[in-house]
Design an enzyme around this catalytic site. Structure first.
Site, PDB file in Angstrom:
ATOM      1  N   ILE A  15       0.873  -1.185   0.000  1.00  0.00           N
ATOM      2  CA  ILE A  15       0.000   0.000   0.000  1.00  0.00           C
ATOM      3  C   ILE A  15       0.903   1.224   0.000  1.00  0.00           C
ATOM      4  O   ILE A  15       1.762   1.374   0.868  1.00  0.00           O
ATOM      5  CB  ILE A  15      -0.907   0.008   1.254  1.00  0.00           C
ATOM      6  N   PHE A  16       0.730   2.098  -1.008  1.00  0.00           N
ATOM      7  CA  PHE A  16       1.579   3.289  -1.126  1.00  0.00           C
ATOM      8  C   PHE A  16       0.884   4.498  -0.508  1.00  0.00           C
ATOM      9  O   PHE A  16      -0.246   4.830  -0.849  1.00  0.00           O
ATOM     10  CB  PHE A  16       1.885   3.575  -2.604  1.00  0.00           C
ATOM     11  N   GLY A  17       1.587   5.176   0.409  1.00  0.00           N
ATOM     12  CA  GLY A  17       1.074   6.394   1.035  1.00  0.00           C
ATOM     13  C   GLY A  17       1.919   7.582   0.631  1.00  0.00           C
ATOM     14  O   GLY A  17       3.158   7.485   0.558  1.00  0.00           O
ATOM     15  N   TYR A  18       1.261   8.717   0.376  1.00  0.00           N
ATOM     16  CA  TYR A  18       2.002   9.935  -0.024  1.00  0.00           C
ATOM     17  C   TYR A  18       1.478  11.159   0.737  1.00  0.00           C
ATOM     18  O   TYR A  18       1.898  12.277   0.488  1.00  0.00           O
ATOM     19  CB  TYR A  18       1.859  10.149  -1.547  1.00  0.00           C
ATOM     20  N   GLY A  19       0.523  10.934   1.669  1.00  0.00           N
ATOM     21  CA  GLY A  19      -0.016  12.021   2.507  1.00  0.00           C
ATOM     22  C   GLY A  19       0.215  11.653   3.961  1.00  0.00           C
ATOM     23  O   GLY A  19       1.335  11.288   4.347  1.00  0.00           O
ATOM     24  N   SER A  20      -0.844  11.667   4.752  1.00  0.00           N
ATOM     25  CA  SER A  20      -0.652  11.391   6.182  1.00  0.00           C
ATOM     26  C   SER A  20      -0.199   9.959   6.455  1.00  0.00           C
ATOM     27  O   SER A  20       0.372   9.684   7.511  1.00  0.00           O
ATOM     28  CB  SER A  20      -1.941  11.675   6.957  1.00  0.00           C
ATOM     29  N   GLU A  95      -9.804   6.503   4.336  1.00  0.00           N
ATOM     30  CA  GLU A  95      -9.516   7.151   3.053  1.00  0.00           C
ATOM     31  C   GLU A  95     -10.732   7.267   2.135  1.00  0.00           C
ATOM     32  O   GLU A  95     -10.897   8.292   1.479  1.00  0.00           O
ATOM     33  CB  GLU A  95      -8.410   6.382   2.319  1.00  0.00           C
TER      34      GLU A  95
HETATM   35  C1  SIN Z   1      -5.099  12.565   8.663  1.00  0.00           C
HETATM   36  O1  SIN Z   1      -5.374  13.662   8.193  1.00  0.00           O
HETATM   37  O2  SIN Z   1      -4.306  12.448   9.610  1.00  0.00           O
HETATM   38  C2  SIN Z   1      -5.716  11.315   8.081  1.00  0.00           C
HETATM   39  C3  SIN Z   1      -6.356  11.548   6.764  1.00  0.00           C
HETATM   40  C4  SIN Z   1      -5.965  10.625   5.687  1.00  0.00           C
HETATM   41  O3  SIN Z   1      -5.357   9.590   5.921  1.00  0.00           O
HETATM   42  O4  SIN Z   1      -6.280  10.941   4.535  1.00  0.00           O
END
Ligand code: SIN
Length: 202
Positions: A15-20, A95
């Site tokens: 799972i790729f994350g690029y925000g929080s 999400e």
């Molecule tokens: C966050 O804003 O800390 C969680 C929101 C998200 O994972 O999009």
């Protein structure tokens, strides 16, 4: 693409994350790698009415826009066995339901060149989403982030932690969109900080 179709018959999922997700995955995983995906640009173009904003004052959070020469850095997490269903159930709420993001599969390339590229699931919000905000000037985006707050916290925390992740984990990468918004947002708070400092030292 539905997550159920993606995981059918799989014993491992990236799972790729690029925000929080880069600084707060909050789901159990086997391992993670810093790295990037090609063909997508990270932009503060999505509106957030739950985590970092409200219906009255939507916050600004990142999504990805397809752009041929772009790449976006973040973290890929590998989940295995029962972690797959657990993480997807958790992320569906965080999400999709609360954030308005849909899913796609992308190729993830680890920063550590000894590691192989993998297919990874990524959450992306597109302009057909009701909370999508689209483009605005750096100053407008910074002003919105400076004042918004949601159930998870302040919008500026989201911005600063993402910028901090980039500086610490991939210092050679210049994410001009992210860093210019960070600079503009900090400039909004500078007079307040100076005034507070003056009161403390006076
Ligand atoms: C966050 O804003 O800390 C969680 C929101 C998200 O994972 O999009």
């Amino acid at each position: 693409m539905k997550p159920q179709d993606i995981i059918a018959g799989k014993s491992s999922l990236w799972i790729f994350g690029y925000g929080s997700l880069v600084w707060k995955p909050d789901f159990k995983h086997k391992r993670s790698h810093v790295g990037f995906i090609r063909g997508y640009k990270r932009l503060f173009w999505h509106g957030d009415t739950f985590h970092r904003g409200s219906d009255e004052m939507p916050g600004r959070v990142v999504t990805l826009l397809e752009e041929d020469d772009a790449c976006t850095w973040g973290v890929a997490f590998e989940v295995t066995g029962s972690q797959i269903e657990e993480s997807l159930a958790y992320l569906n709420i965080r999400e999709a339901v609360r954030g308005g993001y849909g899913t796609r599969m992308v190729e993830f390339i680890p920063r550590d060149e000894s590691q192989p590229s993998v297919q990874a699931l990524v959450y992306i919000a597109t302009e057909d989403n009701p909370t999508y905000l689209g483009p605005a000037s750096t100053d407008e985006i910074a002003a919105q982030i400076a004042v918004c707050k949601g159930k998870t916290g302040y919008n500026i925390e989201y911005l600063l932690r993402l910028a901090e992740f980039m500086r610490q984990s991939c210092p050679e990468v210049d994410d001009t969109h992210l860093f210019s918004i960070e600079k503009a947002c900090l400039a909004i708070f500078k007079p307040l900080l100076l005034a507070a400092q003056h009161r403390v030292t006076a």
